[in-house]
Design a protein around this motif. Structure first.
Motif, PDB file in Angstrom:
ATOM      1  N   GLY A 384      -2.054  19.702  29.230  1.00  0.00           N
ATOM      2  CA  GLY A 384      -0.804  20.464  29.295  1.00  0.00           C
ATOM      3  C   GLY A 384      -0.264  20.791  27.910  1.00  0.00           C
ATOM      4  N   ARG A 385       1.061  21.018  27.830  1.00  0.00           N
ATOM      5  CA  ARG A 385       1.614  21.501  26.565  1.00  0.00           C
ATOM      6  C   ARG A 385       3.081  21.089  26.386  1.00  0.00           C
ATOM      7  NH1 ARG A 385       1.931  25.519  30.358  1.00  0.00           N
ATOM      8  NH2 ARG A 385       3.732  26.946  30.294  1.00  0.00           N
ATOM      9  N   GLU A 386       3.512  21.199  25.173  1.00  0.00           N
ATOM     10  CA  GLU A 386       4.915  21.026  24.773  1.00  0.00           C
ATOM     11  C   GLU A 386       5.464  19.637  25.086  1.00  0.00           C
ATOM     12  OE1 GLU A 386       7.348  24.346  26.047  1.00  0.00           O
ATOM     13  OE2 GLU A 386       5.681  25.753  25.728  1.00  0.00           O
ATOM     14  N   HIS A 387       4.616  18.630  24.910  1.00  0.00           N
ATOM     15  CA  HIS A 387       5.042  17.248  25.116  1.00  0.00           C
ATOM     16  C   HIS A 387       5.490  16.625  23.786  1.00  0.00           C
ATOM     17  CE1 HIS A 387       2.898  17.978  28.782  1.00  0.00           C
ATOM     18  NE2 HIS A 387       1.695  17.793  28.258  1.00  0.00           N
ATOM     19  N   ASN A 388       6.128  15.480  23.912  1.00  0.00           N
ATOM     20  CA  ASN A 388       6.434  14.629  22.758  1.00  0.00           C
ATOM     21  C   ASN A 388       6.191  13.195  23.206  1.00  0.00           C
ATOM     22  OD1 ASN A 388       7.393  13.323  20.524  1.00  0.00           O
ATOM     23  ND2 ASN A 388       9.228  14.593  20.316  1.00  0.00           N
ATOM     24  N   ILE A 389       5.074  12.618  22.760  1.00  0.00           N
ATOM     25  CA  ILE A 389       4.617  11.338  23.290  1.00  0.00           C
ATOM     26  C   ILE A 389       4.455  10.330  22.157  1.00  0.00           C
ATOM     27  CG2 ILE A 389       2.739  10.165  24.520  1.00  0.00           C
ATOM     28  CD1 ILE A 389       2.170  12.860  25.901  1.00  0.00           C
ATOM     29  N   ILE A 390       5.005   9.132  22.366  1.00  0.00           N
ATOM     30  CA  ILE A 390       4.837   8.009  21.448  1.00  0.00           C
ATOM     31  C   ILE A 390       4.133   6.890  22.199  1.00  0.00           C
ATOM     32  CG2 ILE A 390       5.993   6.300  19.994  1.00  0.00           C
ATOM     33  CD1 ILE A 390       8.364   8.245  19.802  1.00  0.00           C
ATOM     34  N   LEU A 391       3.040   6.391  21.640  1.00  0.00           N
ATOM     35  CA  LEU A 391       2.330   5.237  22.176  1.00  0.00           C
ATOM     36  C   LEU A 391       2.373   4.135  21.129  1.00  0.00           C
ATOM     37  CD1 LEU A 391      -0.784   7.020  23.730  1.00  0.00           C
ATOM     38  CD2 LEU A 391       1.249   6.217  24.935  1.00  0.00           C
ATOM     39  N   ARG A 392       2.789   2.949  21.547  1.00  0.00           N
ATOM     40  CA  ARG A 392       2.892   1.823  20.615  1.00  0.00           C
ATOM     41  C   ARG A 392       2.415   0.555  21.307  1.00  0.00           C
ATOM     42  NH1 ARG A 392       7.992   2.106  18.372  1.00  0.00           N
ATOM     43  NH2 ARG A 392       8.752   3.983  19.417  1.00  0.00           N
ATOM     44  N   GLY A 393       2.343  -0.556  20.552  1.00  0.00           N
ATOM     45  CA  GLY A 393       2.044  -1.848  21.161  1.00  0.00           C
ATOM     46  C   GLY A 393       0.625  -2.329  20.939  1.00  0.00           C
ATOM     47  N   SER A 394       0.122  -3.111  21.904  1.00  0.00           N
ATOM     48  CA  SER A 394      -1.165  -3.795  21.790  1.00  0.00           C
ATOM     49  C   SER A 394      -2.339  -2.823  21.825  1.00  0.00           C
ATOM     50  CB  SER A 394      -1.312  -4.797  22.939  1.00  0.00           C
ATOM     51  OG  SER A 394      -2.629  -5.311  23.003  1.00  0.00           O
ATOM     52  N   ASP A 395      -3.362  -3.124  21.015  1.00  0.00           N
ATOM     53  CA  ASP A 395      -4.584  -2.316  21.036  1.00  0.00           C
ATOM     54  C   ASP A 395      -5.804  -3.177  21.350  1.00  0.00           C
ATOM     55  OD1 ASP A 395      -4.878  -3.705  18.655  1.00  0.00           O
ATOM     56  OD2 ASP A 395      -4.314  -1.979  17.416  1.00  0.00           O
ATOM     57  N   GLU A 396      -5.588  -4.264  22.117  1.00  0.00           N
ATOM     58  CA  GLU A 396      -6.695  -5.188  22.381  1.00  0.00           C
ATOM     59  C   GLU A 396      -7.826  -4.517  23.149  1.00  0.00           C
ATOM     60  OE1 GLU A 396      -5.126  -8.413  24.756  1.00  0.00           O
ATOM     61  OE2 GLU A 396      -5.291  -7.258  26.609  1.00  0.00           O
ATOM     62  N   GLY A 397      -7.533  -3.476  23.926  1.00  0.00           N
ATOM     63  CA  GLY A 397      -8.576  -2.804  24.693  1.00  0.00           C
ATOM     64  C   GLY A 397      -9.516  -1.965  23.857  1.00  0.00           C
ATOM     65  N   ALA A 398      -9.197  -1.793  22.572  1.00  0.00           N
ATOM     66  CA  ALA A 398     -10.069  -0.981  21.709  1.00  0.00           C
ATOM     67  C   ALA A 398     -11.463  -1.580  21.612  1.00  0.00           C
ATOM     68  CB  ALA A 398      -9.448  -0.833  20.326  1.00  0.00           C
ATOM     69  N   LYS A 399     -11.533  -2.907  21.651  1.00  0.00           N
ATOM     70  CA  LYS A 399     -12.849  -3.552  21.562  1.00  0.00           C
ATOM     71  C   LYS A 399     -13.683  -3.307  22.809  1.00  0.00           C
ATOM     72  CE  LYS A 399     -11.163  -8.122  23.096  1.00  0.00           C
ATOM     73  NZ  LYS A 399      -9.729  -7.836  23.108  1.00  0.00           N
ATOM     74  N   ASN A 400     -13.050  -2.820  23.871  1.00  0.00           N
ATOM     75  CA  ASN A 400     -13.778  -2.441  25.082  1.00  0.00           C
ATOM     76  C   ASN A 400     -14.136  -0.960  25.096  1.00  0.00           C
ATOM     77  OD1 ASN A 400     -11.808  -4.819  25.898  1.00  0.00           O
ATOM     78  ND2 ASN A 400     -13.544  -4.906  27.295  1.00  0.00           N
ATOM     79  N   GLY A 401     -13.910  -0.284  23.959  1.00  0.00           N
ATOM     80  CA  GLY A 401     -14.279   1.126  23.849  1.00  0.00           C
ATOM     81  C   GLY A 401     -13.245   2.085  24.416  1.00  0.00           C
ATOM     82  N   LEU A 402     -12.057   1.619  24.719  1.00  0.00           N
ATOM     83  CA  LEU A 402     -11.029   2.499  25.275  1.00  0.00           C
ATOM     84  C   LEU A 402     -10.445   3.394  24.190  1.00  0.00           C
ATOM     85  CD1 LEU A 402      -9.129   0.051  27.656  1.00  0.00           C
ATOM     86  CD2 LEU A 402     -11.133   1.472  28.126  1.00  0.00           C
ATOM     87  N   LYS A 403     -10.019   4.598  24.601  1.00  0.00           N
ATOM     88  CA  LYS A 403      -9.521   5.585  23.641  1.00  0.00           C
ATOM     89  C   LYS A 403      -8.396   6.396  24.262  1.00  0.00           C
ATOM     90  CE  LYS A 403     -13.026   8.991  25.045  1.00  0.00           C
ATOM     91  NZ  LYS A 403     -13.515   8.138  26.140  1.00  0.00           N
ATOM     92  N   ILE A 404      -7.612   7.010  23.405  1.00  0.00           N
ATOM     93  CA  ILE A 404      -6.611   7.986  23.816  1.00  0.00           C
ATOM     94  C   ILE A 404      -7.286   9.342  23.824  1.00  0.00           C
ATOM     95  CG2 ILE A 404      -4.409   9.061  23.207  1.00  0.00           C
ATOM     96  CD1 ILE A 404      -3.826   6.373  21.660  1.00  0.00           C
ATOM     97  N   GLN A 405      -7.168  10.053  24.941  1.00  0.00           N
ATOM     98  CA  GLN A 405      -7.936  11.293  25.102  1.00  0.00           C
ATOM     99  C   GLN A 405      -7.022  12.482  25.348  1.00  0.00           C
ATOM    100  OE1 GLN A 405     -11.300  10.916  27.713  1.00  0.00           O
ATOM    101  NE2 GLN A 405     -11.489  13.122  28.022  1.00  0.00           N
TER     102      GLN A 405
END
Length: 467
Positions: A384-405
């Motif tokens: 979609g479009r014209e959003h304003n999104i902030i993601l913060r906090g734990s990143d423990e799932g990164a070691k499982n290969g998870l990503k923001i897409q």
């Protein structure tokens, strides 16, 4: 007698009558309670204790009220009056799950409110029986019609649906591989109705809290808990003659059930629909849901936490926590303020459609309380479009290969092999994303003009993105 004394006597009589009108009425049984459900301006207190509604009661002609909002429906306890309060402190009502088949091919509502300005508080409502006692036509614990009603302090344990234990893998109404007998917990309709500080332990296939034809509904301070099951565990039923085994695990999506995903055995935690029917002041309205407000709720182990994409108007979600759900928040547009979710089984946020617009969110990613089994591989999926999104906090799932897409293939279990292409492979453009975590960001080739601030790395296959 003087005019002054006459006036004094009249005032005293009016005062006594007002006390009588507002005096609390004590009832000691369900049969004593029922006559007051259709009265206005009553204050009813039910004696603490455990009360039961059984299939035998139905056979004996009790609880025969009907509600003709949409399809015919039988209602066990129909609150028809106005401006009344019903105090159920210390009261447990057990509804035998066999009641769901007792009326023939008709839907069952355990409680329904069609009056206005009523307060129902502090009831424990328990479905008593097997989780597999599916209703003949469908069941619902609570339905709120009318206007400005309040349900507060309830504890609801929902049980009884078929098939149970597979989520929507084999259908969810309409097209099915296995015929479904669904049972949801609480439906908000009407005008400005309010569900507050209530607990729902949801062990049935159906939505927990959902809205149809609701204008200005408020869901506040509620705890929702379903249960999850892995597709790997479902597949262990091979050779057992279970409902899934009998259809060779062929899903409603047109392919066999894949391994590697977690599914809720229920449906949505909180969900809004763009259609429905409700009754207010005796008049039937057909419309969608508008202006929902969702405050201070916790949703655990459901298909989605808060999904409001199909509502209109102002959609506002604040201070909500989503734990162990397949998906956290999906609003299409609207505001998610000071909310939290884990990504153990799915993304904390997922865009519903490619035309989602103006979604504003501040979501804290919390550590998982269980192992990661996130088949989609995404922390968040944004189109979609014209959003304003902030993601913060734990990143423990990164070691499982998870990503923001941003855009591209969702890899959701329901969207594999080209299924539902209109719900997948979105464009994402012209919005701001501030990633305060170490999760990596993947900008698909369908991303453009996205402004990124990120602590984590960024892989960019799109056009004209800035980071």
């Amino acid at each position: 007698m003087s005019t002054h004394k006459n006036a004094q006597v009249l005032l005293i009589i009016c005062f006594i009558l007002s006390l009588k009108v507002n005096a609390q009425i004590a009832v000691n049984s369900l049969s004593e309670l029922v006559p007051y459900l259709s009265q206005d301006n009553v204050q009813v207190k039910m004696a603490p204790g455990v009360y039961s509604i059984t299939a035998a009661d139905v056979k004996n002609g009790l609880y025969s009220k009907s509600s003709f909002v949409g399809k015919e429906c039988k209602v066990l306890l129909l609150f028809e009056g106005n401006n009344s309060t019903y105090d159920f402190s210390g009261v447990t009502i057990k509804v035998e799950t066999k009641v769901f088949q007792s009326y023939g091919n008709i839907r069952i509502n355990e409680i329904q409110i069609i009056g206005n300005n009523n307060i129902l508080k502090n009831l424990t409502l328990i479905d008593d029986g097997s989780v597999y006692d599916g209703p003949t036509k469908g069941a619902l614990n609570i339905c709120m019609d009318g206007k400005e009603n309040l349900v507060e302090g309830f504890y609801v344990a929902a049980k009884g649906s078929f098939p149970y234990g597979y989520g929507d893998a084999f259908g969810k109404g309409g097209k099915n591989v296995i015929r479904h007998q669904k049972h949801s917990s609480c439906l908000l309709r009407g005008e400005s109705n309010h569900l507050k500080n209530s607990t729902f332990i949801h062990r049935s296939y159906g939505h927990c809290l959902f809205m149809q034809a609701a204008s200005n509904p408020v869901i506040e301070g509620c705890y929702v808990e379903g249960e999850m099951r892995s597709t790997d565990n479902m597949l262990l039923e091979k050779g057992t003659g279970s409902p899934a085994d009998k259809v060779d695990f062929m899903t409603v999506w047109g392919y066999q059930l894949p391994k590697g995903y977690m599914l809720s055995t229920g449906e949505a935690g909180i969900r809004a629909y763009n259609a429905g029917e409700t009754i207010i002041d005796g008049k039937l309205y057909k419309r969608g849901t508008s202006n929902p407000t969702i405050l201070n709720n916790t949703i655990k182990n459901m298909r989605t936490g808060v999904t409001l994409a199909h509502a209109r108007g102002k959609k506002y979600v604040e201070n909500c926590t989503v734990i162990g759900c397949e998906n956290g928040f999906s609003l299409g547009s609207g505001d998610v303020i000071n909310c939290r979710a884990d990504c153990s089984y799915g993304p904390v946020y997922s865009s519903t459609y490619e035309n989602d617009k103006s979604f504003n969110a501040d979501i804290t990613i919390i550590p998982a309380s269980n192992i990661y089994m996130n088949g989609s591989g995404s922390v968040a999926y944004i189109g979609g479009r014209e959003h304003n999104i902030i993601l913060r906090g734990s990143d423990e799932g990164a070691k499982n290969g998870l990503k923001i897409q941003v855009g591209g293939e969702k890899n959701n279990i329901r969207l594999l092999h080209g299924n539902f292409p209109n719900q997948n492979d979105f464009k994402g453009s012209n919005f701001q994303l501030n990633n305060l975590t170490n999760y990596p960001i993947f900008l698909s080739k369908k991303s453009s003009d996205v402004q990124i601030k990120s602590v984590g790395t960024v892989k960019d296959l799109g056009t004209n993105n800035s980071h």
